[in-house]
Design an enzyme around this catalytic site. Structure first.
Site, PDB file in Angstrom:
ATOM      1  N   HIS A  79     -80.498  11.279  17.994  1.00 35.79           N
ATOM      2  CA  HIS A  79     -79.512  12.101  17.348  1.00 35.79           C
ATOM      3  C   HIS A  79     -77.820  12.423  17.790  1.00 35.79           C
ATOM      4  O   HIS A  79     -76.910  12.189  17.386  1.00 35.79           O
ATOM      5  CB  HIS A  79     -80.082  12.937  16.044  1.00 35.79           C
ATOM      6  CG  HIS A  79     -78.682  12.963  14.307  1.00 35.79           C
ATOM      7  ND1 HIS A  79     -78.480  12.695  13.421  1.00 35.79           N
ATOM      8  CD2 HIS A  79     -78.346  14.399  14.757  1.00 35.79           C
ATOM      9  CE1 HIS A  79     -78.171  13.918  12.876  1.00 35.79           C
ATOM     10  NE2 HIS A  79     -77.404  14.822  13.685  1.00 35.79           N
ATOM     11  N   GLU A  80     -78.437  13.701  18.462  1.00 35.09           N
ATOM     12  CA  GLU A  80     -77.729  14.292  19.110  1.00 35.09           C
ATOM     13  C   GLU A  80     -76.859  13.562  20.508  1.00 35.09           C
ATOM     14  O   GLU A  80     -75.965  13.937  20.043  1.00 35.09           O
ATOM     15  CB  GLU A  80     -78.257  15.787  19.702  1.00 35.09           C
ATOM     16  CG  GLU A  80     -78.718  16.702  19.012  1.00 35.09           C
ATOM     17  CD  GLU A  80     -77.950  16.828  17.958  1.00 35.09           C
ATOM     18  OE1 GLU A  80     -76.302  16.704  18.190  1.00 35.09           O
ATOM     19  OE2 GLU A  80     -78.670  18.072  16.905  1.00 35.09           O
ATOM     20  N   HIS A  95     -74.051  11.829  18.730  1.00 34.89           N
ATOM     21  CA  HIS A  95     -72.902  12.649  18.440  1.00 34.89           C
ATOM     22  C   HIS A  95     -72.075  12.683  19.451  1.00 34.89           C
ATOM     23  O   HIS A  95     -70.678  12.392  20.381  1.00 34.89           O
ATOM     24  CB  HIS A  95     -73.435  14.323  18.371  1.00 34.89           C
ATOM     25  CG  HIS A  95     -73.470  14.652  17.494  1.00 34.89           C
ATOM     26  ND1 HIS A  95     -72.239  14.675  15.908  1.00 34.89           N
ATOM     27  CD2 HIS A  95     -74.590  15.081  16.184  1.00 34.89           C
ATOM     28  CE1 HIS A  95     -73.065  14.252  14.861  1.00 34.89           C
ATOM     29  NE2 HIS A  95     -74.495  15.604  14.944  1.00 34.89           N
ATOM     30  N   GLU A 143     -70.689  12.908  12.226  1.00 31.73           N
ATOM     31  CA  GLU A 143     -72.467  12.627  11.479  1.00 31.73           C
ATOM     32  C   GLU A 143     -72.358  11.339  12.189  1.00 31.73           C
ATOM     33  O   GLU A 143     -73.823  10.681  11.738  1.00 31.73           O
ATOM     34  CB  GLU A 143     -72.211  13.378  10.633  1.00 31.73           C
ATOM     35  CG  GLU A 143     -74.075  13.374  10.060  1.00 31.73           C
ATOM     36  CD  GLU A 143     -74.719  14.739  10.787  1.00 31.73           C
ATOM     37  OE1 GLU A 143     -74.277  15.695  11.766  1.00 31.73           O
ATOM     38  OE2 GLU A 143     -76.384  14.302  10.796  1.00 31.73           O
TER      39      GLU A 143
END
EC number: 3.4.17.19
Lengths: 503, 503
Positions: free
Chosen positions: B266-267, B270, B296
């Protein structure tokens, strides 16, 4: 505006500077420990920006006017406030002499040179390093000339005063001449005398994690405050961060733990000074360390006076054994007598940071002489390797021809634009010997305490003698109040004689 | 001064801001990953200082005048310069609405609250947390009122616009009402339907270092650039640093690797957005990410659309096995079908960051509704735990009574003073589904590429669709150019139906 109000405004301004210095110190620490290579350009620019901002704030006309105004109310200020105002004045003078564009250019060039150096040193690549260093030195000389003009000092002394307020190269020349006359023979004699010693060297592999665990144990034992600091790794060991959060670093070699171990204890000495600075004044100039010679005295007090002593090694031996024992380390190698011989073995070598206590000053004198010539224009950058080699041969009997990595490219200081800094190492060694002599007089059973791993009385004494004073006193006053006299090199010579006499 | 000159001065000014933001971001990252507890007070003050400086620079009258002047030369500017000027204007408006003293007080209170939260959450200690959070909320409401006055938006919308320029709570209310009507039943049905599934859960212990090694391998595979970033640990995972040096964090649980694994991916989503921003404009407002809903969308594109897909799990399975196998993990547990069922298992639970894709929006809606009421004054801080518990029971059938740690104290956002941020998570989920739909149309054999671990075409597509545009377009324009239409929630609903239909 009253003088009192002006003083209050100055405190607020220097508190702001303290906050920006915090960010700058942390970003610098990060660049040496954590940052991936691709981040270096942006980091260099950010560091240069804040360095220029700090210079602008401290050196501004407005700050100068406030200082002048506050001087009129000096009598109404407390002793600490008066000392603070004096230190503000000194910092303002240093910052205002040089314009912020030059400071910025110097910071940028230094950052470029230092970042490249990390790789180039590994590659023994002088050719690509030379132009980067030249750029730094040109900008350093430009600064030195301006500071000389403003202060009336020689260009080199003007730089030296940034690190060692009130010292001059003529004093240093005198002290260093004495060491230069004494040490080369002393080193030779000691090498000769130690020839018969039986050394049991711990060999085998010492994993980084085990070395680190031992280092953390010893840091804790001697009083490093882990609530306000940490230990990490970097190419060149240093003590950074801020007094509220002191970051020390080391580098590990898996087949030899001794380099890292004493390096960590050395940086711990620096760190304890920072952590022990006067809490109420941390954000103000008077709360800052009193010059680099005093700072180095605290690291060498820790490393040379305390941690290489027989008493300390008899305490540390069992801990070392517990962390580092392996099939190639007989029990006898962890005994205090053996460790003492190992840690006080004199052997002229290439690398300053690994040098024994007796040859170390000769490494410093070499650099001091070369950097004076670089600043004064008597030595060209391209001639550094040859000059380095010549002096190494003369002082320590070693050649560094074509070996830049272990010669003139070994240190970070010049890459980072720090000229006038090296002599503070040896001033520190002399201060340390004198301070330890005073501590022994004040704490009669000091060595017995050390051999038990009890550093409470000693840390208390150091706090009273040095740490808690910040920059309240001048260097001479500080040594006087801490030891009863100003710097006296006899203590260092005496210490070396004691340290290297047979067990 | 000409309009052209004014524009050039603005670029120089925002470059300076970029440098200070660099220092601030790094110091924030450090405080969450490296800093010892004793450093937090000094760090909080330093962060507040630079936050106030940035606000002063961006919000100053002088900057406003320069923008006005530069507007007169708009026609002579390139398209990117014009977009940059528009973004400067927006940032100036946001910064100038609130005076720097309030910004500073808010930053200080947030820093205090966040630092205390790290301990207090562990202790499930709401009592000591409440007054710290109250202080943050009071200062947030003060800000919201001022921003509302200046912008003509409602107080909550004025905060929302800081994260999601151009969005309003009335639009969000509409979209969220639809999800609120659809999701609770969909979650129940899916739970029911998944009841018969046989899940082989990898059990045993998964040492942090092995989890980390797997994470690094997968980050590398999907295109994280380690020359410009790193992975570390923190209490609350985040993506920080600067585009030139992106720092992502995770937290490890040794008996369950799945939390950290998907968190890291997920990160990484980003991070790839930040690393892919337009290189020539990094120091300027137009080079920055286009709001948090788009940010996001990139993390959820990575995590939900790509990494929880059957194709990705068939690629990742063997890597997971290589790093994490132990006697308690039969080979069958690493097979794609099993991993797909494990990673897409719907199970209402307490913690938002661990929530499955179907219940996640309900966590967000809960927070969105509470924070709107907090900002509007319809909910008191002391009533948060009860309101939280009520909504958890209603939306997900779970009670958080007396369980603050897994209830209203689980997130960092409010402690950090971020109100108006939560809805961007679900806007992001919807954007992500829409973007992935467009990517599949553009790259016909996309899933086959993913199953081979080949992300080149997909990363190229994302770069063209989103990353390389920075803030050149508005949110609506960006989605339009990337997908052919503005936000359409149908894609998200459709994605959930597909994702949770039986294999």
């Amino acid at each position: 505006m009253t003088g009192q109000t002006a003083y209050q405004e100055l405190e607020a301004l220097f508190q702001k500077v303290h906050h920006f210095t915090h960010l700058s110190s942390m970003a610098y620490w990060d660049s040496a420990t954590m940052m991936p290579p691709g981040g270096s350009k942006a980091r260099g620019q950010a560091l240069a920006e804040v360095s220029s901002l700090i210079n602008d704030l401290v050196g501004s006309r407005k700050t100068g006017d406030l200082i002048e105004k506050a001087e009129t109310a000096r009598d109404g200020l407390s002793d600490w406030q008066q000392a603070n105002l004096r230190e503000m004045q000194r910092q303002h003078f240093n910052a205002s002499s040089v314009n912020s564009e030059l400071v910025r250019a110097h910071a940028l060039a230094s950052s470029r040179c230092e970042n490249a150096w990390r790789e180039l040193r590994m590659e023994n690549n002088w050719k690509d390093f030379e132009p980067l260093l030249s750029e730094v030195i040109d900008l350093t000389r430009e600064q030195a000339a301006i500071r000389s003009e403003a202060s009336g000092l020689s260009p080199y002394d003007a730089l030296l005063n940034l690190y060692e307020p009130g010292q001059s190269s003529s004093t240093i020349d005198t002290v260093f001449a004495r060491l230069k006359a004494y040490l080369p023979d002393f080193v030779k004699q000691t090498v000769e005398q130690q020839k018969g010693e039986v050394l049991i060297r711990p060999s085998g592999s010492f994993p980084r994690e085990k070395q680190r665990a031992l280092a953390l144990d010893l840091m804790k034992a001697v009083g490093f405050d882990f609530n306000h600091g940490r230990l990490d790794s970097s190419h060149h060991p240093f003590c950074g961060g801020v007094p509220e959060d002191v970051r020390i670093t080391t580098r590990y070699t898996e087949d030899d733990f001794s380099e890292s171990l004493m390096g960590v204890l050395h940086e711990t000495g620096h760190a304890k000074y920072d952590q022990g600075l006067p809490g109420a004044w941390l954000s103000q100039p008077v709360g800052q360390p009193r010059g680099m010679g005093i700072h180095e005295s605290q690291s060498l007090f820790q490393e040379m006076q305390v941690c290489r002593s027989h008493a300390f090694l008899s305490f540390a031996g069992p801990l070392m054994a517990a962390h580092l024992s392996n099939p190639e380390t007989p029990n006898a190698c962890w005994e205090a007598d053996n460790l003492y011989r190992l840690y006080n073995h004199v052997q002229p070598d290439y690398i300053r940071v690994n040098a024994d206590e007796a040859s170390y000053p000769l490494h410093v004198i070499l650099r001091y002489e070369l950097e004076k010539d670089l600043v004064n224009g008597n030595l060209k950058v391209r001639d550094i390797p040859e000059a380095w080699d010549e002096k190494m041969q003369e002082y320590l009997g070693l050649s560094t021809r074509d070996n830049y990595r272990d010669g003139c490219m070994q240190d970070i200081h010049w890459t980072h634009g720090m000229f006038g800094y090296f002599p503070t190492y040896t001033l520190g060694a002399m201060n340390a010997a004198q301070l330890y002599h005073a501590a022994r007089k004040a704490i009669p059973n000091l060595e017995e305490q050390i051999s038990r791993g009890d550093f409470e009385a000693l840390n208390h004494w150091q706090s009273q003698a040095i740490w808690s004073w910040g920059s309240y006193y001048s260097i001479d006053e500080l040594m006087l109040q801490g030891t009863g006299e100003t710097l006296n090199p006899d203590y260092f010579i005496h210490h070396l004689q004691q340290r290297f006499s047979p067990l």
